[in-house]
Design a protein around this motif. Structure first.
Motif, short mmCIF file in Angstrom:
data_model
loop_
_atom_site.label_atom_id
_atom_site.label_comp_id
_atom_site.label_asym_id
_atom_site.label_seq_id
_atom_site.Cartn_x
_atom_site.Cartn_y
_atom_site.Cartn_z
N CYS A 167 -8.14 5.03 1.22
CA CYS A 167 -8.11 5.82 2.46
C CYS A 167 -6.68 6.24 2.77
CB CYS A 167 -8.68 5.01 3.63
SG CYS A 167 -10.41 4.64 3.47
N PRO A 168 -6.07 7.05 1.89
CA PRO A 168 -4.66 7.40 2.10
C PRO A 168 -4.43 8.26 3.34
CG PRO A 168 -5.60 8.73 0.35
CD PRO A 168 -6.63 7.70 0.72
N GLN A 193 0.82 -1.20 0.00
CA GLN A 193 0.00 0.00 0.00
C GLN A 193 0.86 1.26 0.00
OE1 GLN A 193 -2.72 0.16 3.31
NE2 GLN A 193 -3.77 1.98 2.55
N SER A 194 1.83 1.34 0.89
CA SER A 194 2.68 2.54 0.97
C SER A 194 3.55 2.69 -0.28
CB SER A 194 3.54 2.52 2.23
OG SER A 194 4.35 1.37 2.27
N TYR A 245 1.41 4.26 -3.00
CA TYR A 245 1.25 5.70 -2.81
C TYR A 245 2.48 6.45 -3.29
CZ TYR A 245 -2.76 4.71 0.28
OH TYR A 245 -3.95 4.30 0.80
N GLY A 246 3.66 5.96 -2.92
CA GLY A 246 4.89 6.61 -3.37
C GLY A 246 5.06 6.55 -4.88
N SER A 247 4.65 5.43 -5.46
CA SER A 247 4.80 5.24 -6.91
C SER A 247 3.89 6.14 -7.73
CB SER A 247 4.52 3.78 -7.28
OG SER A 247 5.49 2.94 -6.72
N ILE A 248 2.73 6.49 -7.19
CA ILE A 248 1.84 7.39 -7.95
C ILE A 248 1.95 8.83 -7.45
CG2 ILE A 248 0.25 5.53 -8.51
CD1 ILE A 248 -1.73 6.79 -6.48
N GLY A 249 2.81 9.02 -6.46
CA GLY A 249 3.06 10.37 -5.94
C GLY A 249 4.39 10.88 -6.44
N LYS A 250 5.39 10.86 -5.57
CA LYS A 250 6.70 11.45 -5.91
C LYS A 250 7.45 10.67 -6.99
CE LYS A 250 8.68 9.36 -1.77
NZ LYS A 250 9.53 8.33 -1.85
N GLU A 265 -1.00 -5.05 -2.30
CA GLU A 265 -1.21 -5.80 -1.07
C GLU A 265 -2.02 -5.03 -0.03
OE1 GLU A 265 2.75 -7.01 0.01
OE2 GLU A 265 2.63 -8.78 -1.26
N CYS A 266 -3.28 -4.82 -0.35
CA CYS A 266 -4.26 -4.26 0.58
C CYS A 266 -5.61 -4.32 -0.13
CB CYS A 266 -3.93 -2.82 0.97
SG CYS A 266 -4.00 -1.64 -0.37
#
Length: 173
Positions: A119-120, A79-80, A83-88, A111-112
């Motif tokens: 729900c970031p 999950q984290s 988020y990093g891959s589609i963010g920074k 994996e979630c």
């Protein structure tokens, strides 16, 4: 977790954990390949599935099938990580997704659950739920990437199922 099937399949039979964790027969010669850079690789030995650690190159994706590395790739994300891959790291990740779209089969396992992913704010990520949802839909529609959500074991199972089905189709089994 239990799943209830509809009457058209079976008469409301509750599946047991064993049935839910079903792994189809493993074809002769089937071997899962995972990249040397994979930080938390799945294990397959307890399932009598051969696996091989090798460099899959810098173009991306963590898993493939031996002999079909240029045809099938599956990217695994926590999950984290996602988020990093589609963010920074979005530009790099989009490059990976574009590469995957050139293959016969491209998968992304996260994996979630989908609900957890959307729900970031719980993980203090700067990515919004709308951005996450839009990104996943575009990966599926624009790039033809198959996306699957689940816990670690469910994601490992989906990788195995995708791999076996692809292998059987290519080997005419």
């Amino acid at each position: 977790m239990t799943i209830i099937r509809s009457k058209r399949h079976e008469s409301n039979k509750i599946l047991t954990t064993t049935q839910f964790n079903y792994i189809p027969p493993i074809p002769n010669g089937f071997c899962i390949v995972y990249d040397t850079r994979e930080q938390l690789p799945y294990t397959f030995t307890n399932l009598n599935i051969n696996s091989l650690k090798q460099c899959l190159g810098t173009s991306g994706a963590d898993y493939s099938i031996k002999g079909f590395e240029d045809k099938i790739r599956i990217e695994r994300k926590s999950q984290s990580d996602f988020y990093g891959s589609i963010g920074k790291d979005r530009k790099r990740f989009e490059k990976t997704i574009k590469f995957l779209s050139t293959l016969e089969f491209a998968g992304l396992i996260i994996e979630c659950t989908e609900e957890e992913l959307l729900c970031p704010e719980i993980t203090y990520s700067d990515v919004t739920a709308n951005s996450i949802y839009g990104t996943i839909i575009s990966f599926q529609v624009k790039y033809g990437v198959h996306v699957y959500f689940g816990n670690r074991n469910q994601c490992r199972q989906r990788l195995i199922h995708w791999g076996i089905q692809f292998y059987k189709m290519k080997r005419n089994l």
